[in-house]
Design an enzyme around this catalytic site. Structure first.
Site, PDB file in Angstrom:
ATOM      1  N   ALA A   1     -63.145  26.314 -34.838  1.00 39.00           N
ATOM      2  CA  ALA A   1     -63.023  26.845 -36.202  1.00 39.00           C
ATOM      3  C   ALA A   1     -64.080  27.903 -36.478  1.00 39.00           C
ATOM      4  O   ALA A   1     -64.712  27.919 -37.530  1.00 39.00           O
ATOM      5  CB  ALA A   1     -63.082  25.717 -37.240  1.00 39.00           C
TER       6      ALA A   1
ATOM      7  N   ARG B   1     -65.849  42.808 -26.932  1.00 33.71           N
ATOM      8  CA  ARG B   1     -66.175  43.868 -27.878  1.00 33.71           C
ATOM      9  C   ARG B   1     -66.590  43.337 -29.244  1.00 33.71           C
ATOM     10  O   ARG B   1     -67.134  44.084 -30.054  1.00 33.71           O
ATOM     11  CB  ARG B   1     -64.980  44.821 -28.044  1.00 33.71           C
ATOM     12  CG  ARG B   1     -64.669  45.637 -26.799  1.00 33.71           C
ATOM     13  CD  ARG B   1     -63.661  46.746 -27.091  1.00 33.71           C
ATOM     14  NE  ARG B   1     -63.367  47.484 -25.870  1.00 33.71           N
ATOM     15  CZ  ARG B   1     -62.332  47.223 -25.068  1.00 33.71           C
ATOM     16  NH1 ARG B   1     -61.488  46.239 -25.381  1.00 33.71           N
ATOM     17  NH2 ARG B   1     -62.127  47.935 -23.971  1.00 33.71           N
TER      18      ARG B   1
ATOM     19  N   ASP C   1     -67.826  14.086 -34.820  1.00 38.82           N
ATOM     20  CA  ASP C   1     -66.821  14.602 -35.757  1.00 38.82           C
ATOM     21  C   ASP C   1     -65.670  13.608 -35.875  1.00 38.82           C
ATOM     22  O   ASP C   1     -64.508  13.988 -36.019  1.00 38.82           O
ATOM     23  CB  ASP C   1     -66.307  15.981 -35.327  1.00 38.82           C
ATOM     24  CG  ASP C   1     -65.581  16.713 -36.458  1.00 38.82           C
ATOM     25  OD1 ASP C   1     -65.859  16.431 -37.627  1.00 38.82           O
ATOM     26  OD2 ASP C   1     -64.724  17.564 -36.157  1.00 38.82           O
TER      27      ASP C   1
END
Length: 370
Positions: free
Chosen positions: A219, A226, A271
């Site tokens: 997330a 780049r 989590d």
């Protein structure tokens, strides 16, 4: 005072394994460490048969445990059940985590956690994950609950969160500079997560005092050659990062790469949404998640937390990632404690630190909790 002498044990001090050790403890604190600690013969002795001792695990991102999800049941009773579920697996200290919700629920959670901290020493405070996130990186959060920060809500959270709020996860790119400074001057960790920040925006946030990123790789704007994004900024900056090591949220090789770059700033989180959830589908905050191969997903296919404990993550780190055992132990104990400034209290085997300890066998099974 009830004293116990732990005999015939081994533990790591940094990367050095100390064997044939003794640890003298009371109900809360380590009182002495060493070989042949002189004690009264009436003191209770516990022979640990040369097993490995670790500090109690410290998990800074826990959404739920067993059948309880904090957002669905914002109560002291729910927190007690969540803590018990994780304590059974060796997590002795944790931050219950409230994901993006309405303002009333956030303020209620702060009150509930404040009360729980007094009743249950294993509850360290609250991790508020959202609601000030980038909707393009909502993950398992309901997009309807994600919103831009406004000063009145920030002020209310700061005021009610004094002493309770320990980590706030935000998308820094949706904040004004003044709002970021408002958060960064408080006594809690401001962590970047659920964010589409560019590399430059992330580096600016870190330069202002942002000290952590939430569930590294997941997330957040990914690394491109780049445009390195938040991921690249986190990997190249001396900030802390939590990581979920379940083999699903991140490839094990990516975990190894993160460790090689971040070393003592990388720590384990579970989590965890649920542990051993029996139902195949459950809802929270208007979002339905279903279980597939032991993992939780939204209807759109986004991961919605994990189903592991910190003990599972430690085992995966050693057995599948190839991280050394002493480093893995620190990632589950001392490093997260240090992020919160609690390393003199928890997360280490040292005089004055917590006597909540775990006992592991050579296969890293949890065989006893002290």
């Amino acid at each position: 005072m009830n004293l116990t002498l732990l005999k015939n044990c081994k533990f790591y001090q940094t990367d050095i394994l100390l064997e044939d050790q003794e640890i003298l403890i009371d109900e809360k604190t380590i009182l002495a460490v060493g070989k042949a600690i002189p004690v009264n013969e009436n003191i209770k002795a516990l022979d640990l048969e040369h097993h490995l001792i670790t500090p109690g695990f410290v998990d800074l991102q826990v959404n739920g445990g067993k059948q309880v999800f904090f957002n669905n049941n914002i109560s002291v009773e729910a927190l007690a059940q969540i803590l018990q579920a994780h304590e059974e697996k060796g997590t002795r200290y944790l931050l219950p985590t409230l994901i993006s919700s309405e303002s009333a629920n956030i303020l209620k959670a702060l009150e509930v956690v404040a009360e729980a901290m007094h009743q249950h020493p294993g509850i360290l405070g609250l991790h508020l994950e959202g609601p000030f996130l980038n909707p393009g990186k909502h993950g398992g959060h309901n997009p309807k609950n994600i919103r831009k920060p406004v000063n009145t809500e920030l002020d209310a959270i700061i005021s009610r969160g004094a002493g309770v709020l320990k980590i706030v996860t935000i998308a820094p790119e949706i904040f004004s500079r003044e709002q970021l400074l408002k958060l960064l001057e408080q006594d809690f960790v401001v962590s970047a997560g659920h964010s589409n920040a560019t590399y430059e925006q992330a580096q600016a946030f870190f330069a202002m005092g942002g000290s952590c990123v939430t569930h590294l790789y997941n997330a957040m704007s990914s690394f491109q050659h780049r445009e390195p994004g938040l991921t690249g900024a986190a990997l190249s900056s001396p900030v802390y990062a939590g990581i979920i090591v379940d083999g699903v949220h991140s490839h094990y090789s990516a975990v190894k790469m993160a460790y090689e770059l971040k070393k003592e700033k990388l720590f384990l989180i579970s989590d965890a949404s649920f542990i051993g959830l029996e139902q195949d589908e459950i809802s929270f905050e208007g979002t339905s998640i279903h279980k597939k191969r032991g993992q939780f997903y939204t209807a759109g296919g986004n991961l919605a937390g994990s189903s592991i404990t910190l003990h599972d993550a430690l085992q995966n780190l050693v057995k599948s990632v190839g991280i050394s055992l002493p480093v893995a132990i620190r990632m589950a104990t001392e490093i997260p404690a240090r992020l919160l400034g609690l390393e003199q209290r928890i997360g280490r085997i040292a005089v004055g630190n917590s006597s909540k300890l775990n006992v592991l066998d050579d296969a890293l099974n949890l065989v006893q909790k002290i």
